[in-house]
Each structure stands twice: as structure tokens, then as C-alpha cells.
Design a protein around this motif. Structure first.
Motif, short mmCIF file in Angstrom:
data_model
loop_
_atom_site.label_atom_id
_atom_site.label_comp_id
_atom_site.label_asym_id
_atom_site.label_seq_id
_atom_site.Cartn_x
_atom_site.Cartn_y
_atom_site.Cartn_z
N THR A 355 51.75 76.75 90.62
CA THR A 355 52.05 78.17 90.70
C THR A 355 53.33 78.51 89.94
OG1 THR A 355 53.36 77.88 92.70
CG2 THR A 355 51.00 78.32 92.99
N GLN A 356 53.51 79.79 89.68
CA GLN A 356 54.78 80.24 89.11
C GLN A 356 55.91 80.03 90.12
OE1 GLN A 356 55.23 81.63 85.87
NE2 GLN A 356 57.37 81.24 86.40
N ASN A 357 55.58 80.13 91.41
CA ASN A 357 56.58 79.85 92.44
C ASN A 357 57.20 78.48 92.22
OD1 ASN A 357 54.27 81.52 93.36
ND2 ASN A 357 55.51 81.86 95.18
N ALA A 358 56.33 77.48 91.96
CA ALA A 358 56.81 76.12 91.76
C ALA A 358 57.60 76.01 90.45
CB ALA A 358 55.64 75.14 91.75
N VAL A 359 57.12 76.64 89.40
CA VAL A 359 57.82 76.61 88.11
C VAL A 359 59.24 77.13 88.26
CG1 VAL A 359 57.85 77.65 85.80
CG2 VAL A 359 55.72 76.70 86.71
N THR A 562 54.51 85.93 98.35
CA THR A 562 53.49 86.18 97.34
C THR A 562 53.34 84.95 96.47
OG1 THR A 562 54.11 88.53 97.28
CG2 THR A 562 52.81 87.69 95.43
N ILE A 563 52.12 84.65 96.11
CA ILE A 563 51.85 83.56 95.19
C ILE A 563 51.72 84.15 93.79
CG2 ILE A 563 50.30 81.66 94.59
CD1 ILE A 563 51.81 81.30 97.25
N ASP A 567 52.25 85.52 83.51
CA ASP A 567 51.67 86.70 82.85
C ASP A 567 52.28 86.77 81.45
OD1 ASP A 567 50.34 89.03 82.32
OD2 ASP A 567 51.73 90.32 83.43
N ILE A 568 51.58 86.18 80.49
CA ILE A 568 52.10 86.05 79.13
C ILE A 568 51.23 86.86 78.18
CG2 ILE A 568 52.72 84.41 77.31
CD1 ILE A 568 52.86 82.25 79.49
N TYR A 577 57.11 87.02 78.40
CA TYR A 577 56.84 86.13 79.52
C TYR A 577 57.23 86.82 80.83
CZ TYR A 577 56.61 82.42 75.99
OH TYR A 577 56.29 81.65 74.90
N GLU A 578 56.24 87.07 81.66
CA GLU A 578 56.49 87.65 82.96
C GLU A 578 55.66 86.89 84.00
OE1 GLU A 578 55.37 91.73 82.35
OE2 GLU A 578 57.37 92.30 81.61
N LYS A 579 55.76 87.32 85.23
CA LYS A 579 54.92 86.73 86.27
C LYS A 579 54.15 87.84 86.96
CE LYS A 579 58.43 86.59 89.96
NZ LYS A 579 59.21 85.69 90.85
N LYS A 580 53.04 87.46 87.60
CA LYS A 580 52.21 88.44 88.28
C LYS A 580 51.72 87.85 89.60
CE LYS A 580 48.03 86.94 85.81
NZ LYS A 580 46.95 87.34 84.88
#
Length: 615
Positions: A355-359, A562-563, A567-568, A577-580
Motif C-alpha cells: 500500500t501507499q501507507n507502507a511506502v 484509509t488505505i 495516483d500517478i 505523484y499523488e496518492k488516492k
């Protein structure tokens, strides 16, 4: 009461069974041997101990391993397809009376499945009952032992002590698997008669831990510091000391202390008395682990902890799951098909992706949290190039947009597959969304997937290992306990390290700088870095789920959190580079989910034994 035995798996505690095993970690069960035949002969008695050893859950038992759902239960991974049980059972909070894997420990009676050829499906708790029965049989009959071999390089007394020490250790380990999930549980220090009444008042978690620690102290007394080459991989004094530190750290944690942190309250206070015990125990393990031949790998050897061409016994693994014939070494050249391997590379569509959370847990190479404004103002983190200048463990463990996923290997059949492209018009984005899957934008790389682990290259000849406790964890456990008991810069009696120094040893191996001074100003501030370091160093090793629970953070991080995924996209000729938030990536977690529920058919016939709160 017989209904109770059957439901709660005590059928395995009251029914006799024995196994003969000639080779440690290569178990071939032969059932039906009488107790007289077993306990007068050394090898038969060792076979019973080795059965309990083999029942240590191996999450990489087979090539599919799709029962490894703890990653997608936490925030470190996301299951791709919501039509599979890890989503609609675990992630939706529908736990009561579940008979599916991780939650089925009190109802799963498939005792044969630890030898199943396809999946190591019987989960840790159901196997714990089997293992505890086995070692209790050994401890009760050990004085019947008469026939000792002369070719093993040990005296009869040493051989007897080794069996006793392993039995105490294994009873403690398997009991811990029960209480870390279900809470305080009656001690099982003997084999039970069918007439035994288990309807008793439940002990507290701390009382259960005290019993467990007594077993580990006995194990420390009897186990050797180090085994000869014939017995590599067996538990040692260091193994018992490390497990003692881990179990005491759990006992010190907020969840395990309802007097300090009542059910439903938001308080997260540690038990300082147990934190002190945990710190002292961890310090002893740290001081002594070199005697057992253990040491940390360098960063360029980091993945030797999980896969290796040369050995199934990593020098950093203080406690590891026994190898199976499927992983010693793995001959398929492909693994993790139902756990982490992408479907396009030969995996199943049920895989869990990072997940992005982990990144976001992985700091900058300069030691900044990427959410710290100073990370940007100092030039350490560039949001327009977010994957550069990061903790080396990040790129070693996770594949990101633009990576060559087959570096040093021949092209797969479709050249578009090679370079990871998660933009909306990218091959991988279109593949994943075209399969109606939740796509995080990341794939797994290093810990359990070796180079060539795919349907095109099928690189075989690898040993697969799953350490339950590594040397690095000793320092993480010590840092957390010492910080709570003595503060960031205090030391436990007998220790030569502060909490900060212990954490920095783990970071130094990863070629990371010491924790920045701004993050060590108080116990509360430093605690956040300890939690983050555990998330990074123990990533994808299934600690995160239990850590969030014992810290009483699951409701906040999972239930109210939120997981996210990457979002690239291209905007005005530039890559942004963003996250969603990932649609459909549910994590239902309420106060009652901190402990696993006992099945209702068990509780319906109990009078004194109490259900976990909220169920």
C-alpha cells in the motif's frame, strides 16, 4: 463437556497421538505408536518433540501460500480481489464463528493439514493445541527414556536436557500463539483426561504470560547455547531469551492491560513494571546472541533471511519456521502465487500488494519522515521525485513506477510488462483494473520473491525461510521496552545500550543515519519512531497486524483510517505523484476486534469462562 472438548480443540489435548521423525525439519509422520514404544527410545521421543517443532507455522510452506492473510488484514498490503475471504471475512469484521484460517483456531479440527501437500492451511492456534499436547507428553514421560544413541556427539544427560529444554520452549511458543490472539487462557501444563473440566475462570493476560515465562526460564536452563551441525535450526538459549523478551513486551503493551486502558477507552498506557522486565530480558538476549552463532546480515545480504541459494538456516534467524520438503530448496522456481506474486507473472488474482501507507513509512535517506515539512524544506524529500533518496530498504523490498521488474533477466514475452507503468494508460494499470482488481500501484520485490520468481524465468534452487524472530527484532523489542521504562536515553540494568542506540543499530545495518535528534526529545516523540522502525524493518513479516492490536492503534489506523494507493498521472507534460484512497479497500475494526472471539457454540455451554469483550 465432550461438546466443549471437540469445539475448542481439546479433543487434541485429551486424545493420545505420537509421531516418529527421523530427520529434523523433514518430517514424515507415522501415527499409531504406543507410549511405551515412544518414551523408552530417544529417537521416538525426539520425534514427538519434532512434531511440535514442525507445528510452528510456516507461512512459506508451499508455493501457493495463499493462507498468509495477515498482511492484508493490516495496512501494509491490500488484497486485489474483494470476492475472496481475506476481504469479506477479515476486512469486513465478520469474525464471529468464522471457520476460515486465521480466525478458525478454536474450531479447525483438521489436524492432518500440517502435512498437507498443497497448503499449510491449519493455522497457528489449532496447531498450538496439537503441539502443546505433544510436548506435555514428553515432559510427563521423559524419565522413561532408557535408550540413547552414541553417535550424536552428546552424552545421555545432554540429550535428555535438550529434549526437556525444547519441550518447555515449544509449550511457551505455542501458548503465546493462543494468548496473543485470544487473550488470557487457561494454562495447559499437563495432558488432560477426558473428564477434565475446562469451564474455569479465565486468567488475565498477565497471569498467562507469567506462566509462559516460567516455561521459558526452564527452557533457558536446559537448552544449549549452540547446536552441532546436525541440528542446525533448533532452538537455543538465545531463542528462549528472545521469545521471553517478546512475550514480556506484549504483556507490557496497552491492549494487554485493561486496568490501565479500559475497553472502549482511547488511552494507550504501558505497564511499566512489565516494560522493565521486557527491557532486561531483551538486553540479556542481545548480550548473549553471539554465543549461539547468530549475527545480522549486511544490507547487501539482507534477503538471505528469506531466500538463499546456499542455506536454509539464516544466521540472523533466532527462531524460524521449520523447512518443508517443498521449500528445501524450492524446485518450482515460482512462489507466492496466492500471496504476493502478481497475476500477470504467474500468481493468482487474490494477491496482496504493498500500500501507499507502507511506502510512506520509509524515511528519506537523511532520516526524515516524509510527512515532516522539514523533509521538503531541507531538500531531503522531493514530492515530484518521491522514490529517490529514500531508506535503502524501500527499493529493496517494493517495486515502484518506472522500475525494471526483470533486471538482469531476459525479457518476458511482452516487452511492455518489463517496466512497471502505473499511469492510467500504462500496461500494468490497465491489466489490473481490466481484471476488476484493486490496484495499489506497487508490487512486492525482495523479502519473499527472488530474482526470476515468475512464470517466464522460473528460477529454481532457492531455499525459502520464514524467521519468526530475527536478531534485528531483539534491538527493536529492547528499544520499545527501554523507552517506556527508562526513556529514550536510559538503559536497562545489564544493558550497554539506550533505546535510541538500539534502534540505531538496526538503522545502521540498513545504511541509514541514526534517528534525528528532533525525534528523540521525549518518550512520546521517540515512541512514534520506534513504531515506524518496526513497520519498516519487519515489513511483510506479519508483525504489523499484531503490533497495531497490542498498541491499541488498530481502531484508529484501520477502522478509522484509509488505505491508499499511488495516483500517478501526466499533467501538463509533467509526471505528478499523488496518492488516492483505494475504493473498496475496507478495514472494519471496532473495539471488539482487538481480541478474537470464541465461537458461540463454545460460549453457550460455559458458565465461568468469559467471552472476549464486545462479542
Amino acid at each position: 463437556m465432550k461438546r466443549y472438548y471437540k469445539t475448542l480443540l481439546f479433543i487434541f489435548l485429551v486424545a493420545p497421538f505420537f509421531v516418529s521423525c527421523e530427520d529434523y525439519l523433514d518430517v514424515s509422520p507415522e501415527l499409531g505408536i504406543s507410549s511405551e514404544e515412544v518414551f523408552t527410545d530417544y529417537f521416538n521421543t525426539r520425534g514427538v518433540v519434532d512434531r511440535a517443532n514442525f507445528l510452528i507455522h510456516n507461512y512459506v510452506y508451499f508455493n501457493t501460500d495463499w493462507a498468509s492473510e495477515l498482511g492484508v488484514m493490516s495496512d501494509e498490503c491490500q488484497i486485489s480481489q474483494t470476492r475472496y475471504p481475506p476481504h469479506y471475512v477479515f476486512n469486513t469484521g465478520v469474525w464471529m464463528n468464522s471457520n476460515f484460517r486465521e480466525l478458525a483456531g478454536m474450531t479447525n479440527e483438521k489436524d492432518w493439514q500440517e502435512y498437507h501437500d498443497k497448503d499449510h492451511e491449519a493455522e497457528p492456534v489449532s496447531k498450538a493445541f496439537l503441539a502443546i499436547r505433544a510436548v506435555n507428553s514428553v515432559l510427563e514421560n521423559i524419565d522413561k527414556l532408557q535408550e540413547y544413541p552414541t553417535e550424536l556427539g552428546y552424552t545421555p544427560q545432554q540429550l535428555k536436557d535438550q529434549l526437556v529444554g525444547q519441550s518447555y520452549f515449544l509449550r511457551a511458543f505455542h501458548y503465546f500463539q493462543i494468548i496473543r490472539r485470544y487473550g488470557g487462557f487457561p494454562t495447559m501444563t499437563k495432558t488432560f483426561e477426558i473428564s477434565h473440566n475446562f469451564d474455569e475462570v479465565r486468567p488475565t493476560y498477565l497471569q498467562s504470560t507469567d506462566s509462559l515465562v516460567q516455561d521459558l526460564d526452564k527452557a533457558i536452563q536446559f537448552l544449549p547455547e549452540k547446536w552441532n551441525d546436525q541440528n542446525k535450526g533448533r532452538v537455543t538459549k538465545t531463542s528462549a531469551k528472545a521469545l521471553k523478551a517478546m512475550t514480556l513486551l506484549y504483556a507490557a503493551s496497552p491492549l494487554m492491560n485493561p486496568d490501565l486502558n479500559p475497553y472502549g477507552a482511547n488511552s494507550r498506557t504501558y505497564n511499566n513494571a512489565y516494560a522493565e522486565k521486557a527491557a532486561i530480558a531483551a538486553a540479556e538476549a542481545i548480550n548473549d546472541y553471539p554465543k549461539g552463532g547468530y549475527e545480522m546480515f549486511s544490507m547487501d545480504q539482507y534477503t538471505e533471511n528469506w531466500y538463499s541459494r546456499t542455506s536454509g538456516f539464516p544466521k540472523e534467524a533466532i527462531l524460524q519456521a521449520p523447512l518443508s520438503r517443498h521449500t528445501d530448496p524450492d524446485g518450482w522456481g515460482i512462489a507466492g502465487m496466492g500471496w504476493f506474486l502478481p497475476q500477470f507473472a504467474g500468481g493468482w488474482q487474490v494477491e496482496g500488494q504493498p500500500t501507499q501507507n507502507a511506502v510512506d513509512w520509509f524515511e528519506t535517506a537523511d532520516g526524515y519522515d516524509v510527512s515532516d515539512p522539514e523533509a521538503i524544506s531541507s531538500g531531503s524529500f522531493d514530492p515530484s521525485d518521491p522514490y529517490s533518496n529514500r531508506d535503502p530498504r524501500f527499493r529493496a523490498l517494493i517495486l515502484v513506477h518506472g522500475d525494471d521488474m526483470f533486471e538482469g533477466l531476459p525479457n518476458p514475452s511482452n516487452n511492455d510488462v518489463r517496466m512497471l507503468n502505473v499511469k492510467p494508460d500504462g500496461w500494468h494499470y490497465k491489466f489490473e483494473t481490466g481484471k476488476n482488481k484493486i490496484f495499489t500501484g506497487y508490487y512486492h520485490k525482495g523479502k519473499h520473491r527472488w530474482p526470476g520468481c515468475d512464470k517466464w524465468n522460473r528460477s529454481g534452487g532457492w531455499y525459502r525461510m520464514f524467521p519468526h524472530i530475527r536478531v534485528a527484532q531483539l534491538y527493536l523489542d529492547y528499544a520499545e521496552a527501554a523507552n517506556e521504562a527508562y526513556g529514550p536515553n536510559g538503559m536497562a540494568p545489564g544493558a550497554s545500550l539506550s533505546a535510541v542506540q538500539a534502534l540505531n543499530i538496526v538503522r545502521s545495518r540498513a545504511n541509514m543515519p541514526g534517528v534525528l535528534a528532533k525525534y528523540t526529545t521525549s518518550k512520546d516523540v521517540f515512541r512514534k519512531r520506534i513504531y515506524n522502525e518496526r513497520a519498516v524493518e519487519l515489513y511483510h513479516e506479519f508483525h504489523r497486524w499484531h503490533d497495531l492490536r497490542r498498541w491499541k492503534l488498530s481502531k484508529e489506523v484501520l477502522g478509522q483510517g484509509t488505505i491508499y494507493g499511488a495516483d500517478i498521472k501526466d499533467v501538463g507534460g509533467q509526471t505528478v505523484y499523488e496518492k488516492k484512497a483505494l475504493q473498496g479497500a475496507l478495514r472494519v475494526f471496532e473495539d471488539r476486534h482487538y481480541w478474537y472471539p470464541f465461537p458461540s457454540k463454545v460460549m453457550d455451554i460455559m458458565t465461568q469462562f468469559e467471552q472476549n469483550p464486545g462479542w
